[in-house]
Write a protein that holds these residues in place. Structure first.
Motif, short mmCIF file in Angstrom:
data_model
loop_
_atom_site.label_atom_id
_atom_site.label_comp_id
_atom_site.label_asym_id
_atom_site.label_seq_id
_atom_site.Cartn_x
_atom_site.Cartn_y
_atom_site.Cartn_z
N ASN A 298 0.85 -1.22 0.17
CA ASN A 298 0.07 -0.01 -0.03
C ASN A 298 0.91 1.19 -0.07
OD1 ASN A 298 -2.02 -1.68 0.03
ND2 ASN A 298 -2.55 -1.63 2.36
N TRP A 299 1.95 1.24 0.81
CA TRP A 299 2.79 2.24 0.79
C TRP A 299 3.35 2.70 -0.48
CZ3 TRP A 299 8.25 2.39 0.51
CH2 TRP A 299 9.17 3.63 1.21
N LEU A 300 3.70 1.62 -1.53
CA LEU A 300 4.41 1.80 -2.63
C LEU A 300 3.18 2.37 -3.72
CD1 LEU A 300 6.88 -0.80 -2.70
CD2 LEU A 300 7.36 1.73 -3.02
N SER A 301 1.83 1.67 -3.54
CA SER A 301 0.84 1.82 -4.41
C SER A 301 0.26 3.06 -4.59
CB SER A 301 -0.18 0.89 -4.30
OG SER A 301 0.29 -0.33 -4.51
N ASP A 302 0.05 3.87 -3.26
CA ASP A 302 -0.64 5.03 -2.89
C ASP A 302 0.55 6.08 -2.30
OD1 ASP A 302 -2.19 7.05 -2.32
OD2 ASP A 302 -3.53 5.75 -0.85
N PRO A 303 0.74 7.12 -3.08
CA PRO A 303 1.76 8.11 -2.50
C PRO A 303 1.40 8.97 -1.15
CG PRO A 303 1.02 8.57 -4.64
CD PRO A 303 0.63 7.03 -4.30
N SER A 304 0.14 9.04 -1.34
CA SER A 304 -0.43 9.85 -0.30
C SER A 304 -0.44 9.09 1.23
CB SER A 304 -2.11 10.10 -0.66
OG SER A 304 -2.71 8.94 -0.38
N THR A 305 -0.09 7.69 1.29
CA THR A 305 -0.01 7.03 2.43
C THR A 305 1.53 7.59 3.21
OG1 THR A 305 -1.10 5.26 1.60
CG2 THR A 305 0.06 4.76 3.72
N SER A 306 1.37 8.04 4.24
CA SER A 306 2.63 8.25 4.97
C SER A 306 3.21 7.14 5.53
CB SER A 306 2.62 9.40 6.09
OG SER A 306 1.75 8.73 7.21
N SER A 307 4.73 7.10 5.76
CA SER A 307 5.71 6.19 6.47
C SER A 307 5.05 6.09 7.87
CB SER A 307 6.87 6.43 6.54
OG SER A 307 7.56 6.66 5.33
N GLU A 308 4.56 7.10 8.43
CA GLU A 308 3.83 6.85 9.76
C GLU A 308 2.64 6.35 9.92
OE1 GLU A 308 5.11 9.59 8.61
OE2 GLU A 308 6.15 10.88 10.06
N GLN A 309 1.93 6.40 8.90
CA GLN A 309 0.48 5.89 8.85
C GLN A 309 0.54 4.27 8.76
OE1 GLN A 309 -2.64 7.19 9.47
NE2 GLN A 309 -3.12 4.87 9.70
N VAL A 310 1.57 4.00 7.67
CA VAL A 310 1.54 2.54 7.26
C VAL A 310 2.36 1.81 8.35
CG1 VAL A 310 3.60 2.46 6.12
CG2 VAL A 310 2.13 0.83 5.42
N LEU A 311 3.04 2.30 9.09
CA LEU A 311 3.88 1.48 10.11
C LEU A 311 3.09 1.37 11.36
CD1 LEU A 311 7.40 2.81 9.78
CD2 LEU A 311 6.80 0.90 9.06
N SER A 312 2.03 2.59 11.71
CA SER A 312 1.12 2.56 12.84
C SER A 312 -0.03 1.29 12.33
CB SER A 312 0.26 3.77 12.81
OG SER A 312 -0.58 4.00 13.74
#
Length: 469
Positions: A446-460
């Protein structure tokens, strides 16, 4: 899911292995009289079997049978079985090999039902930990002979991965080294590029490629792998955590002593994103950043061959994939493709990410313990190297690396057996299954597919999926 069953281990070794095994079988003489010896203390060693004397001496092995259960299938299974042939001839033991893609689920069922194999190859330290704790009387602690071989031929890190609560159970078997960057030696030479020795030099090289070769991209990447899509991206983060936060933080991360979204891990993912989410850097010959998620992992490096990409981060086992792209591809320092070590923060810091299997035994019978000791020895490592094609290595320091079929495998083996490098096992293989083989994969995708996804959000989000117990 194991390294091999999701394509991360010794992926699809070349068909030549089967032919080689057949030749070995045809040339192997029958057991000599007394080859397995008589009596509980072993017996006479047959001519040509001197290397196997330590195992023959462990008991009366003649006309015995040992069952082996593993994830290793296909051509690599053929090589595995071929590597036992001299041992079988010299000891009189018949090794009965069984492989199953559903190993991870079935091994627990078999233990619970009282039908455990004599020997099993466990593909993840995390699974070994769970089996020992769930079935405390099933897996036997390593014998003195096995422990002595592990201490002699493997580094302390490898010993620790086979240890549960201070007791050694599993001896290392095969291995893979993941911290590599594949490239074209001729492209580098023609452009005047040198192999980077630090992370900053790697980024500077990427910037130089962008400036000097605007029709290409520095990097090409693919993470699609069916139900396991995303695992190559987890390797990227694991490698960067080792380089930005260090091995101690890495250990705290996979054991959940710190949360999955600890600031140090967020920093590591942002650092990986400087490459993976940078439209100037990726995805050479394949598309834009979003194409990473839809490009098959085993084809991710192929654009190097047509000059549209310069670098591809992947393990030594990726070497077997080049022939799928173009027949006759030569893997060598002066060949069509080769790989260099993914550098650390400094030239002196050398973390190495990798994986492998561990041998455990369920029976105390002499023939079982002798075979286990053989698999932990330099004798087996060299027998295996002689019948394997590109894509197999071992961290066994007694391995004659010249026997390995590919120069990148020889390099990987030297690194894995060296105290100069700090080895860490693939973190996703050490984490609870719902995370390591679930939310971690999907989160990175998802982090690579959606550039609007922040690192903080995906890891959270991944942190939120961690099991409560």
């Amino acid at each position: 899911m194991s390294s091999i069953s999701r394509g991360r281990g010794l992926a699809a070794t070349m068909a030549g292995t089967a032919a080689l095994a057949a030749v070995l079988a045809a040339c192997t003489p029958p057991p000599s009289e007394g080859g397995g010896g008589e009596g509980g203390g072993g017996g006479e060693v047959a001519e040509g079997c001197e290397d196997y004397a330590p195992f023959i001496e462990m008991g009366d092995l003649q006309d015995t049978e040992v069952s082996v259960y593993t994830t290793i299938t296909g051509d690599e299974a053929t090589a595995q079985e071929a590597s036992y042939e001299e041992y079988e001839r010299c000891t009189g033991t018949d090794i009965v090999y069984e492989a199953n893609d559903e190993f991870e689920a079935q091994i627990a069922v078999r233990i619970q039902s009282g039908s455990a194999p004599d020997i099993a190859y466990i593909p993840q330290p995390g699974l070994l930990q769970r089996l020992v704790k769930d079935f405390p009387d099933a897996i036997l602690p390593a014998s003195e002979e096995v422990a002595a071989n592990v201490d002699e031929f493997f580094t302390e890190e490898w010993r620790e991965y086979g240890t549960v609560d201070g007791t050694l159970y599993g001896s290392p078997l095969g291995a893979n080294a993941k911290s590599f960057v594949w490239y074209s030696p001729s492209m580098f030479a023609e452009a005047g590029y040198e192999i980077p020795t630090t992370w900053d030099e790697l980024i500077a090289l990427s910037d130089r490629i962008v400036a000097e070769h605007p029709d290409t991209k520095p990097w090409c990447v693919g993470i699609a792998s069916g139900d396991a899509t995303g695992w190559p991206a987890t390797d990227w983060l694991e490698d960067v955590v080792l380089r930005t936060a260090g091995p101690d933080v890495y250990d705290q991360w996979y054991t959940h002593e710190i949360p999955f979204d600890d600031p140090q891990v967020v920093e590591a993912l942002d650092t990986a994103g400087e490459i993976l989410r940078n439209p100037d850097y990726v995805n050479g010959g394949l598309g834009d950043v979003s194409s990473i998620a839809t490009t098959a992992w085993d084809a991710g490096g192929f654009p190097i061959l047509d000059g549209s990409c310069w670098m591809h981060r992947a393990a030594n086992f990726y070497g077997v994939n080049w022939q799928q792209a173009q027949e006759g591809v030569e893997i060598a320092e002066d060949g069509d493709v080769f790989a260099f070590y993914l550098p650390g923060a400094t030239a002196d810091e050398k973390p190495m990410l990798g994986g492998g299997e561990f041998v455990v035994s369920f029976e105390e019978r002499p023939e079982v313990q002798a075979f286990h000791a053989f698999l932990a020895s330099d004798v087996w490592a060299n027998d295996k190297a002689e019948v394997s094609n590109a894509g197999w290595v071992s961290a066994n320091s007694g391995l004659d690396v010249e026997l390995l079929q590919s120069p990148i495998d020889r390099l990987a083996s030297e690194i894995l057996a060296s105290d100069e490098y700090t080895f860490r096992f693939d973190a996703s293989d050490l984490m609870p299954g719902p995370v390591g083989a679930g939310s971690f994969w999907t989160g990175m995708t998802n982090w690579l597919s959606d550039p609007s996804t922040s690192s903080e959000q995906v890891l959270s989000d991944i942190e939120g999926s961690w099991p409560a117990s």
